[in-house]
Design a protein around this motif. Structure first.
Motif, short mmCIF file in Angstrom:
data_model
loop_
_atom_site.label_atom_id
_atom_site.label_comp_id
_atom_site.label_asym_id
_atom_site.label_seq_id
_atom_site.Cartn_x
_atom_site.Cartn_y
_atom_site.Cartn_z
N UNK A 92 3.35 -5.27 -7.49
CA UNK A 92 3.79 -6.05 -6.32
C UNK A 92 3.61 -5.29 -5.01
N UNK A 93 2.95 -4.13 -5.05
CA UNK A 93 2.66 -3.40 -3.82
C UNK A 93 1.34 -3.88 -3.21
N UNK A 94 1.12 -3.64 -1.91
CA UNK A 94 2.01 -3.09 -0.88
C UNK A 94 3.20 -4.01 -0.60
N UNK A 95 4.29 -3.38 -0.17
CA UNK A 95 5.51 -4.11 0.10
C UNK A 95 6.03 -3.72 1.48
N UNK A 96 7.28 -4.06 1.75
CA UNK A 96 7.84 -3.82 3.08
C UNK A 96 8.70 -2.57 3.06
N UNK A 237 -5.86 -0.60 6.31
CA UNK A 237 -6.07 -0.53 4.86
C UNK A 237 -4.89 -1.12 4.10
N UNK A 238 -3.68 -0.89 4.61
CA UNK A 238 -2.50 -1.46 3.95
C UNK A 238 -2.55 -2.98 4.02
N UNK A 239 -2.93 -3.49 5.20
CA UNK A 239 -3.03 -4.95 5.37
C UNK A 239 -4.11 -5.52 4.45
N UNK A 240 -5.25 -4.83 4.40
CA UNK A 240 -6.35 -5.30 3.55
C UNK A 240 -5.94 -5.29 2.08
N UNK A 242 -2.90 -5.56 0.90
CA UNK A 242 -1.94 -6.65 0.66
C UNK A 242 -2.69 -7.97 0.44
N UNK A 243 -3.67 -8.23 1.30
CA UNK A 243 -4.45 -9.46 1.14
C UNK A 243 -5.22 -9.45 -0.18
N UNK A 244 -5.82 -8.31 -0.50
CA UNK A 244 -6.61 -8.23 -1.74
C UNK A 244 -5.73 -8.44 -2.97
N UNK A 245 -4.50 -7.94 -2.94
CA UNK A 245 -3.61 -8.13 -4.09
C UNK A 245 -3.20 -9.60 -4.21
N UNK A 246 -2.93 -10.25 -3.06
CA UNK A 246 -2.65 -11.69 -3.10
C UNK A 246 -3.83 -12.44 -3.71
#
Lengths: 260, 158
Positions: A92-96, A237-240, A242-246
């Motif tokens: 479930x990462x990246x998270x807040x 990279x963190x944003x990317x 997160x999108x890639x994991x979704x």
């Protein structure tokens, strides 16, 4: 895009809805690049005695249970057994991150834990220690489906990640989506273009002769596009990721994966 | 296309002007219809140099996406059409436009624009302010591609 990212990093401004941006690949059609690999490399990943990533996992297991200083707890001192405490976490990462009010990836979380709770310096990106510990934590999720946390605060990271994914960049003017949404299954030179799901990081790549993070892989791709790669640890990279994991959910986690 | 920096529609002609001064300056290019009829250089293209560029996966990059009549070259990509017989299908001017800026024909094409300064972001330091290929290289490749014929040539092969 940058404005959206800055908003997400600062956690300020309006909170966008927690909608998952639409992906070009419907969930039922998402495939790990494991499926397209040769049987011998698939066997190397599956076989615990042959998977070279296990060497890094052993390092990670040692670090998990070793106190960084006599008066400071080991990871295990607070979390206990990784097999139970870390099960499902990487999926479930990246998270807040509450403390910085920003999205955080697994490597960032491990380094934050070192600073905040272990009084230790953060590990360098791509160091054997950070890769080992990250792989050890992520491997506790192996086989579990990637999930998309319903946290509205991640909304700006998600949309910034999608914007990065679809944006043309570099001298060749390519985007991630141009290959991985539109042309997966075709070949770029000898290489089969995968859908681009980060299911198995950190992973062992034969080309690298070593373990590497998803950021290392993204930097390689950006260099191939003749773009200036983001720095290790960059919020982009963190944003990317997160999108890639979704975009990858609900594929199962494979850490430590093996790739050509 | 309209509104893209450096490009202007004039009387049905799309004129691209080399807006950047210095080494990176591009020669003016005039698109007529779906072609660039005029060569970019005064020196004619050299098909042998063109072939060398086409098969070079770090310079021309062509084989990363295109197969073609290159028996010694293994593992070409298949993102773009096979180059075999492309000289039958496309005129020199049409080939030139596809190399210079295929996005003028199809904004969504994956084919890089080889002779224009991209408005895209984050261009790597080593690649800034210069096109993917120089004007003479474009002409060399055009000169080579028109020799790729499936049918007996109606004109002498250079």
């Amino acid at each position: 895009m940058l404005a959206a990212l800055a908003t997400g990093s600062a956690g300020a401004g309006e909170i966008p809805p927690a909608e998952i941006p639409p992906s070009e690949i419907p969930p039922a059609e998402r495939r790990s690049s494991f499926d397209g690999m040769s049987p011998d490399i698939q066997a190397m990943q599956r076989d615990a005695d042959a998977n070279p990533g296990l060497l890094w996992l052993q390092d990670g297991a040692d670090l998990w249970s070793t106190a960084p200083a006599p008066d400071r707890p080991a990871c295990a001192g607070c979390h206990g057994e990784a097999a139970t405490a870390m099960r499902g976490v990487a999926a479930r990462y990246p998270t807040w991150d509450e403390a910085t009010a920003a999205p955080i990836d697994l490597q960032g979380r491990i380094n934050a834990c070192r600073r905040r709770h272990q009084g230790a310096e953060p590990y360098a990106y791509e160091s054997r220690e950070l890769l080992g510990l990250t792989a050890y934590v992520a491997a506790q999720s192996a086989g579990l489906p990637i999930t998309t946390p319903a946290d509205a605060r991640l909304g700006s990271a998600r949309s910034a990640g999608r914007a990065l994914f679809t944006r043309r960049m570099g001298q060749l003017g390519l985007s991630c989506a141009a290959c991985h949404d539109g042309n997966h299954g075709r070949r770029l030179g000898a290489a089969l273009i995968p859908q681009g799901h980060p299911t198995g990081y950190p992973l062992y790549r034969l080309e690298w002769q070593g373990l590497g993070s998803v950021q290392r892989r993204l930097r390689n791709c950006m260099t191939g596009m003749r773009a200036e790669p983001f720095a290790y640890g960059a919020p982009e990279f963190v944003a990317l990721e997160r999108y890639l994991m979704d975009r990858a959910a609900p594929l199962p986690m494979e850490t430590p994966a093996v790739r050509p | 296309m309209i509104g893209r920096p450096g490009w202007v529609w004039i009387g049905g002609l799309l004129l691209a002007s080399a807006a950047v001064a210095g080494e990176g300056a591009l020669r003016p290019v005039t698109i007529v219809g779906r072609e660039i009829p005029e060569p970019l250089t005064t020196a004619p293209g050299d098909p042998e140099r063109g072939r060398t560029l086409v098969v070079d996966r770090t310079r021309g990059l062509c084989l990363l996406c295109h197969a073609g009549p290159f028996p010694e070259e293994r593992f070409p990509g298949n993102l773009g059409p096979d180059l075999s017989g492309v000289g039958d299908r496309l005129s020199p001017g049409a080939l030139r436009l596809r190399l210079v800026d295929g996005r003028a024909l199809n904004p969504d094409t994956i084919m890089p624009s080889y002779y224009r300064l991209q408005e895209t972001v984050r261009i790597g330091a080593a690649w800034r302010d210069r096109p993917v290929l120089e004007a003479q290289a474009i002409e060399d490749i055009v000169a080579f591609l028109i020799t790729l014929r499936d049918t007996p040539s109606e004109r002498p092969v250079p």
